[in-house]
Design an enzyme around this catalytic site. Structure first.
Site, short mmCIF file in Angstrom:
data_model
loop_
_atom_site.label_atom_id
_atom_site.label_comp_id
_atom_site.label_asym_id
_atom_site.label_seq_id
_atom_site.Cartn_x
_atom_site.Cartn_y
_atom_site.Cartn_z
N THR A 131 0.83 -1.22 0.00
CA THR A 131 0.00 0.00 0.00
C THR A 131 0.86 1.27 0.00
O THR A 131 2.07 1.23 0.22
CB THR A 131 -0.91 0.05 1.25
OG1 THR A 131 -0.08 0.13 2.41
CG2 THR A 131 -1.80 -1.17 1.33
N CYS A 132 0.15 2.40 -0.21
CA CYS A 132 0.81 3.71 -0.22
C CYS A 132 0.96 4.26 1.19
O CYS A 132 0.85 5.47 1.38
CB CYS A 132 -0.03 4.71 -0.99
SG CYS A 132 -0.09 4.38 -2.71
N ASP A 133 1.13 3.44 2.18
CA ASP A 133 1.21 3.90 3.56
C ASP A 133 2.61 3.61 4.08
O ASP A 133 3.10 2.48 3.97
CB ASP A 133 0.17 3.15 4.39
CG ASP A 133 0.07 3.68 5.80
OD1 ASP A 133 -0.99 4.19 6.16
OD2 ASP A 133 1.08 3.60 6.53
N ASN A 156 -6.93 1.05 0.33
CA ASN A 156 -6.20 1.30 -0.93
C ASN A 156 -6.73 0.43 -2.07
O ASN A 156 -6.04 0.21 -3.06
CB ASN A 156 -4.71 0.99 -0.77
CG ASN A 156 -3.83 2.22 -0.56
OD1 ASN A 156 -2.61 2.11 -0.68
ND2 ASN A 156 -4.39 3.35 -0.25
#
Ligand SMILES: Cc1ncc(COP(=O)(O)O)c(C=O)c1O
Length: 412
Positions: A350-352, A393
């Site tokens: 994910t973009c985390d 996401n």
């Protein structure tokens, strides 16, 4: 850190019930799961759960603590087939919400076999549980107790006390439980409110690696029993909570050592006045039954001061919540096992920025790993699928395949 020869720690044998679906082959669970993955090549990530292992774990605990009522903690893996198998074996259930109650009832559990083990609940949820026949509730605070008295009149209540979680890989912090003297006050008040003060519970922390850890809880429970005896109230039950381990990278003591230390503490504090016992295993029943298969999305090379990163299609938000703080360190195997290995940082898709699985534990994986290769996380049956219920996401919740013997029976 990888253990390539690891099996998932089960003694595989026919369960001997006579029912065809309960007969399993002599092959170890990991082999059965591997065969399924090789034959079916399901899309990743996915969890494959071996039901024979769950049955085996239940039988093991049954014989280690023969007089404890086993309430499976549904939160560990709410897969309907797991609940159904355990209900068929006579298990009881620890639930956290009306949703879990409905699941258990739909899969063969009786209302009497269910305890509502969440100290945090709305009055309306208590009423729903009571409507469905649930009569055993935990509490640890006055407002919750008042809600139980109002929405579940006459129910049995047990009070959760806070205990030291030292030795646990995933301690509870201060969110649950009260001191023993508060428990005495609450259970005394429970009687004034028309409820049945029934017992005391504690949770020694999940993945508890010290078999002696239950002693503080049993000692504190005894203190509560004594305090209530002073009001002429006889307590009946001690709930030993969860905490029994699964096999991750660290060695775990055998179950019999836990059982022996628990029995010794019960003898020490309760002697011949032994209470009814209840235990709420989650991880121990399902953890070692599961293999989570993921795939490498990207692998970046080590460059100068930059470490090698391997990004998987499975991460913190689609099943691996328990890698937070690197608390649970799964055993890994990959499609490149046998090739030379080197240090790696493992991360999710994910973009985390927090979606990093292992940076400091010291995992080493094959240097040849690249996009498309598979990576298996062993003993991943607990707190994986159940934590991945939101498609953060846009990554879908983790699907589960259950194997019964050599057959895949259902995908959820
Ligand atoms: C009240 C309660 N009982 C039992 C369990 C199961 O614990 P474990 O998975 O360590 O067996 C939990 C886990 O969170 C819990 O909250």
């Amino acid at each position: 850190m990888t253990d390539l020869s690891a099996t998932i720690g089960v003694t595989d044998r026919p369960s001997g019930t006579g029912a065809a679906r309960h007969l399993v082959s002599e092959r170890p669970a990991l082999e059965r799961i591997s065969d399924f993955l090789a034959r079916q090549t399901p899309a990743t990530p996915c969890l494959v759960l071996d039901l024979a292992t769950v049955r085996d774990r239940y039988a093991g605990l049954r014989s280690a603590l023969p007089d404890a009522r086993i309430h499976y903690a549904v939160k560990a893996n709410p897969e309907p087939q797991v609940v159904e198998e355990l209900a068929a074996l006579g298990a009881s259930f620890d639930v956290a919400s009306p949703g879990e109650i409905d699941l258990c009832l739909a899969r063969g559990a009786s209302p009497e076999s269910i305890s509502y083990g969440n100290t945090i609940k709305k009055r309306s949820d208590i009423a729903r549980a009571h409507d469905r026949g649930v009569r055993l509730f935990v509490t640890d605070s006055e407002p919750d107790l008042d809600n139980i008295a109002a929405a579940a009149p006459g129910a049995r209540v047990f009070c959760r006390i806070a205990v030291d979680n030292k030795g646990s890989r995933t301690p509870f912090g201060r969110k649950f439980g009260c001191p023993p003297e508060t428990a005495v006050r609450l259970l005394h008040r429970a009687r004034q409110l028309g409820l049945e003060p029934y017992g005391v519970s504690f949770h020694i922390g999940s993945q508890q690696l010290d078999p002696g850890a239950w002693e503080h809880g049993i000692a504190a429970a005894h203190e509560v029993f004594e305090g209530l005896a002073g009001y002429g109230i006889t307590m009946r039950m001690v709930n030993l909570g969860g905490g029994l381990p699964a096999a991750y990278t660290q060695p775990v003591p055998p179950l019999r050592e836990y059982a022996t230390r628990i029995e010794e503490a019960l003898d020490r504090y309760f002697g011949s006045d032994r209470p009814e016992l209840l235990i709420e295993p989650g991880r121990h029943l399902v953890g070692d039954a599961g293999v989570l298969r993921g795939e490498v999305v990207l692998a970046t090379p080590e460059t100068g001061s930059e470490r090698r990163w391997v990004y998987l299609d499975i991460g913190r938000y689609n099943g691996l919540a328990e890698t937070e703080g690197e608390a649970i360190t799964y055993r890994l195997r990959t499609s490149r096992d046998g090739d030379p290995t080197g240090p790696v940082v493992l991360a999710g898709p994910t973009c985390d920025g927090d979606d990093v699985l292992y940076e400091s534990t010291g995992y080493e994986l094959p240097m040849t790993l690249r996009a498309g290769d598979w990576v298996d996380l062993l003993s991943a049956g607990a707190y994986t699928a159940s934590y991945s219920s939101v498609g953060f996401n846009g990554f879908a919740p983790l699907p589960t395949y259950c194997l019964d013997g050599d057959e895949r029976t259902e995908r959820s």
